[in-house]
Motif scaffolding. Structure first.
Motif, PDB file in Angstrom:
ATOM      1  N   GLY A  97       0.818  -1.209   0.000  1.00 16.83           N
ATOM      2  CA  GLY A  97       0.000   0.000   0.000  1.00 16.83           C
ATOM      3  C   GLY A  97       0.850   1.256   0.000  1.00 16.83           C
ATOM      4  N   LEU A  98       1.985   1.178  -0.638  1.00 14.96           N
ATOM      5  CA  LEU A  98       2.896   2.322  -0.670  1.00 14.96           C
ATOM      6  C   LEU A  98       2.348   3.402  -1.588  1.00 14.96           C
ATOM      7  CD1 LEU A  98       6.241   0.381  -0.981  1.00 14.96           C
ATOM      8  CD2 LEU A  98       5.219   1.334   1.076  1.00 14.96           C
ATOM      9  N   GLN A  99       2.630   4.609  -1.228  1.00 11.85           N
ATOM     10  CA  GLN A  99       2.265   5.738  -2.070  1.00 11.85           C
ATOM     11  C   GLN A  99       3.133   6.916  -1.678  1.00 11.85           C
ATOM     12  OE1 GLN A  99      -1.819   6.495  -1.433  1.00 11.85           O
ATOM     13  NE2 GLN A  99      -1.611   6.988   0.713  1.00 11.85           N
ATOM     14  N   PRO A 100       3.325   7.833  -2.581  1.00 12.01           N
ATOM     15  CA  PRO A 100       4.122   9.003  -2.226  1.00 12.01           C
ATOM     16  C   PRO A 100       3.425   9.800  -1.129  1.00 12.01           C
ATOM     17  CG  PRO A 100       3.647   8.951  -4.585  1.00 12.01           C
ATOM     18  CD  PRO A 100       2.899   7.845  -3.960  1.00 12.01           C
ATOM     19  N   PRO A 101       4.183  10.464  -0.282  1.00  9.22           N
ATOM     20  CA  PRO A 101       3.552  11.247   0.778  1.00  9.22           C
ATOM     21  C   PRO A 101       2.756  12.407   0.194  1.00  9.22           C
ATOM     22  CG  PRO A 101       5.926  11.578   0.785  1.00  9.22           C
ATOM     23  CD  PRO A 101       5.634  10.516  -0.218  1.00  9.22           C
ATOM     24  N   THR A 102       1.688  12.758   0.882  1.00  6.21           N
ATOM     25  CA  THR A 102       0.851  13.859   0.427  1.00  6.21           C
ATOM     26  C   THR A 102       1.484  15.181   0.815  1.00  6.21           C
ATOM     27  OG1 THR A 102      -0.412  13.878   2.469  1.00  6.21           O
ATOM     28  CG2 THR A 102      -1.232  12.447   0.690  1.00  6.21           C
ATOM     29  N   LEU A 103       0.975  16.251   0.226  1.00 10.98           N
ATOM     30  CA  LEU A 103       1.476  17.585   0.536  1.00 10.98           C
ATOM     31  C   LEU A 103       1.208  17.931   1.999  1.00 10.98           C
ATOM     32  CD1 LEU A 103       2.807  20.108  -0.610  1.00 10.98           C
ATOM     33  CD2 LEU A 103       0.556  20.934  -1.247  1.00 10.98           C
ATOM     34  N   ASP A 104       0.083  17.481   2.528  1.00 10.95           N
ATOM     35  CA  ASP A 104      -0.224  17.733   3.939  1.00 10.95           C
ATOM     36  C   ASP A 104       0.785  17.049   4.855  1.00 10.95           C
ATOM     37  OD1 ASP A 104      -2.435  19.271   3.286  1.00 10.95           O
ATOM     38  OD2 ASP A 104      -3.802  17.547   3.321  1.00 10.95           O
ATOM     39  N   ALA A 105       1.226  15.849   4.480  1.00  8.75           N
ATOM     40  CA  ALA A 105       2.218  15.143   5.290  1.00  8.75           C
ATOM     41  C   ALA A 105       3.543  15.904   5.299  1.00  8.75           C
ATOM     42  CB  ALA A 105       2.423  13.728   4.756  1.00  8.75           C
ATOM     43  N   PHE A 106       3.950  16.429   4.133  1.00 14.96           N
ATOM     44  CA  PHE A 106       5.162  17.237   4.064  1.00 14.96           C
ATOM     45  C   PHE A 106       5.028  18.477   4.938  1.00 14.96           C
ATOM     46  CE2 PHE A 106       6.473  15.208  -0.014  1.00 14.96           C
ATOM     47  CZ  PHE A 106       7.779  14.920   0.350  1.00 14.96           C
ATOM     48  N   LYS A 107       3.898  19.162   4.805  1.00 11.62           N
ATOM     49  CA  LYS A 107       3.686  20.387   5.578  1.00 11.62           C
ATOM     50  C   LYS A 107       3.742  20.118   7.071  1.00 11.62           C
ATOM     51  CE  LYS A 107       0.882  23.046   2.322  1.00 11.62           C
ATOM     52  NZ  LYS A 107      -0.446  23.617   2.079  1.00 11.62           N
ATOM     53  N   SER A 108       3.062  19.070   7.512  1.00 11.34           N
ATOM     54  CA  SER A 108       3.042  18.796   8.953  1.00 11.34           C
ATOM     55  C   SER A 108       4.428  18.399   9.453  1.00 11.34           C
ATOM     56  CB  SER A 108       2.014  17.717   9.274  1.00 11.34           C
ATOM     57  OG  SER A 108       2.399  16.488   8.714  1.00 11.34           O
ATOM     58  N   ALA A 109       5.160  17.603   8.679  1.00 15.50           N
ATOM     59  CA  ALA A 109       6.493  17.180   9.107  1.00 15.50           C
ATOM     60  C   ALA A 109       7.437  18.368   9.217  1.00 15.50           C
ATOM     61  CB  ALA A 109       7.049  16.147   8.128  1.00 15.50           C
ATOM     62  N   TYR A 110       7.457  19.224   8.194  1.00 17.30           N
ATOM     63  CA  TYR A 110       8.385  20.345   8.220  1.00 17.30           C
ATOM     64  C   TYR A 110       7.945  21.434   9.187  1.00 17.30           C
ATOM     65  CZ  TYR A 110      11.301  18.377   4.640  1.00 17.30           C
ATOM     66  OH  TYR A 110      12.166  17.564   3.964  1.00 17.30           O
ATOM     67  N   SER A 111       6.645  21.590   9.409  1.00 13.96           N
ATOM     68  CA  SER A 111       6.218  22.566  10.411  1.00 13.96           C
ATOM     69  C   SER A 111       6.601  22.083  11.806  1.00 13.96           C
ATOM     70  CB  SER A 111       4.721  22.836  10.310  1.00 13.96           C
ATOM     71  OG  SER A 111       3.990  21.680  10.652  1.00 13.96           O
ATOM     72  N   SER A 112       6.524  20.767  12.037  1.00 16.92           N
ATOM     73  CA  SER A 112       6.950  20.212  13.319  1.00 16.92           C
ATOM     74  C   SER A 112       8.452  20.417  13.523  1.00 16.92           C
ATOM     75  CB  SER A 112       6.611  18.724  13.370  1.00 16.92           C
ATOM     76  OG  SER A 112       7.180  18.130  14.503  1.00 16.92           O
ATOM     77  N   LEU A 113       9.242  20.134  12.481  1.00 16.60           N
ATOM     78  CA  LEU A 113      10.688  20.357  12.584  1.00 16.60           C
ATOM     79  C   LEU A 113      11.008  21.823  12.830  1.00 16.60           C
ATOM     80  CD1 LEU A 113      12.070  18.065   9.744  1.00 16.60           C
ATOM     81  CD2 LEU A 113      12.404  17.792  12.188  1.00 16.60           C
ATOM     82  N   TRP A 114      10.330  22.709  12.116  1.00 14.74           N
ATOM     83  CA  TRP A 114      10.609  24.136  12.266  1.00 14.74           C
ATOM     84  C   TRP A 114      10.240  24.614  13.665  1.00 14.74           C
ATOM     85  CZ3 TRP A 114      13.634  27.577  10.498  1.00 14.74           C
ATOM     86  CH2 TRP A 114      13.426  28.916  10.801  1.00 14.74           C
ATOM     87  N   SER A 115       9.127  24.118  14.204  1.00 12.71           N
ATOM     88  CA  SER A 115       8.738  24.541  15.556  1.00 12.71           C
ATOM     89  C   SER A 115       9.751  24.052  16.581  1.00 12.71           C
ATOM     90  CB  SER A 115       7.336  24.041  15.893  1.00 12.71           C
ATOM     91  OG  SER A 115       7.324  22.632  15.999  1.00 12.71           O
ATOM     92  N   GLN A 116      10.325  22.874  16.378  1.00 16.97           N
ATOM     93  CA  GLN A 116      11.344  22.375  17.307  1.00 16.97           C
ATOM     94  C   GLN A 116      12.642  23.170  17.183  1.00 16.97           C
ATOM     95  OE1 GLN A 116      11.837  18.208  16.600  1.00 16.97           O
ATOM     96  NE2 GLN A 116       9.756  17.689  17.210  1.00 16.97           N
ATOM     97  N   ILE A 117      13.043  23.464  15.935  1.00 20.59           N
ATOM     98  CA  ILE A 117      14.301  24.162  15.715  1.00 20.59           C
ATOM     99  C   ILE A 117      14.217  25.611  16.179  1.00 20.59           C
ATOM    100  CG2 ILE A 117      15.841  25.029  13.904  1.00 20.59           C
ATOM    101  CD1 ILE A 117      15.296  22.426  12.413  1.00 20.59           C
ATOM    102  N   SER A 118      13.078  26.248  15.951  1.00 19.65           N
ATOM    103  CA  SER A 118      12.954  27.662  16.308  1.00 19.65           C
ATOM    104  C   SER A 118      12.740  27.874  17.806  1.00 19.65           C
ATOM    105  CB  SER A 118      11.808  28.300  15.519  1.00 19.65           C
ATOM    106  OG  SER A 118      10.586  27.666  15.856  1.00 19.65           O
ATOM    107  N   ASN A 119      12.581  26.798  18.576  1.00 21.16           N
ATOM    108  CA  ASN A 119      12.425  26.902  20.023  1.00 21.16           C
ATOM    109  C   ASN A 119      13.768  27.276  20.652  1.00 21.16           C
ATOM    110  OD1 ASN A 119      11.730  26.655  22.688  1.00 21.16           O
ATOM    111  ND2 ASN A 119      11.340  24.445  22.610  1.00 21.16           N
TER     112      ASN A 119
END
Length: 163
Positions: A97-119
């Motif tokens: 059931g593999l599929q490329p990640p959705t745009l929402d998945a990219f957004k949530s992952a990078y927003s989570s990383l950015w919130s951690q880094i900018s802390n």
């Protein structure tokens, strides 16, 4: 007086209806024009893609023939093995059931990383927990992989060869 008020409201309603009809006509004509432009652009893109594919086929066909001649009797088994490998990967892709990640998945992952880094307390937490060394090693590994890629890309250890 009431007759003039009624007449005024009646003309106002009639003008409103005429304006709404005119705006609907204008919107439908602009929508049709936009659809026509989109269809023309699609037709032009398909025409250009066809030309590109024809040119690529003319360019790559002699190259493919040359590679086929160099492979000799290994060509047919190699192509067969590649086709089998492709089908196996296709079955794995479907079963898992593999599929490329959705745009929402990219957004949530990078927003989570950015919130951690900018802390601002991140470095303090890393020092207190002893994770700073691990993060440093990960950074060093990423930098090393990047530099190895640069060396491979340049085909030279230091700088670019100037001809």
């Amino acid at each position: 007086m009431q007759a003039s008020i009624l007449r005024h409201s009646f003309t106002r309603q009639a003008l409103g209806q005429q304006r709404s009809l005119a705006s609907k006509r204008l919107m439908s004509s602009s929508t049709e024009a936009t659809q026509k432009k989109a269809q023309d652009a699609l037709a032009a893109a398909q025409k250009n893609a066809g030309k590109f594919l024809d040119g690529a086929k003319k360019f790559l066909e002699p190259l493919g023939d040359k590679v086929g001649q160099l492979l000799g009797s290994y060509k047919q088994p190699l192509l067969y093995n590649l086709a089998v490998t492709k089908e196996i990967f296709k079955q794995i892709y479907v079963k898992e059931g593999l599929q490329p990640p959705t745009l929402d998945a990219f957004k949530s992952a990078y927003s989570s990383l950015w919130s951690q880094i900018s802390n601002p307390g991140l470095v303090g937490n890393l020092v207190k927990s002893g994770e700073l060394g691990r993060v440093g090693v990960y950074g060093l590994q990423a930098y090393g992989i990047f530099k190895i890629g640069e060396i491979i890309g340049r085909r030279h250890v230091v700088g670019y060869k100037l001809d």
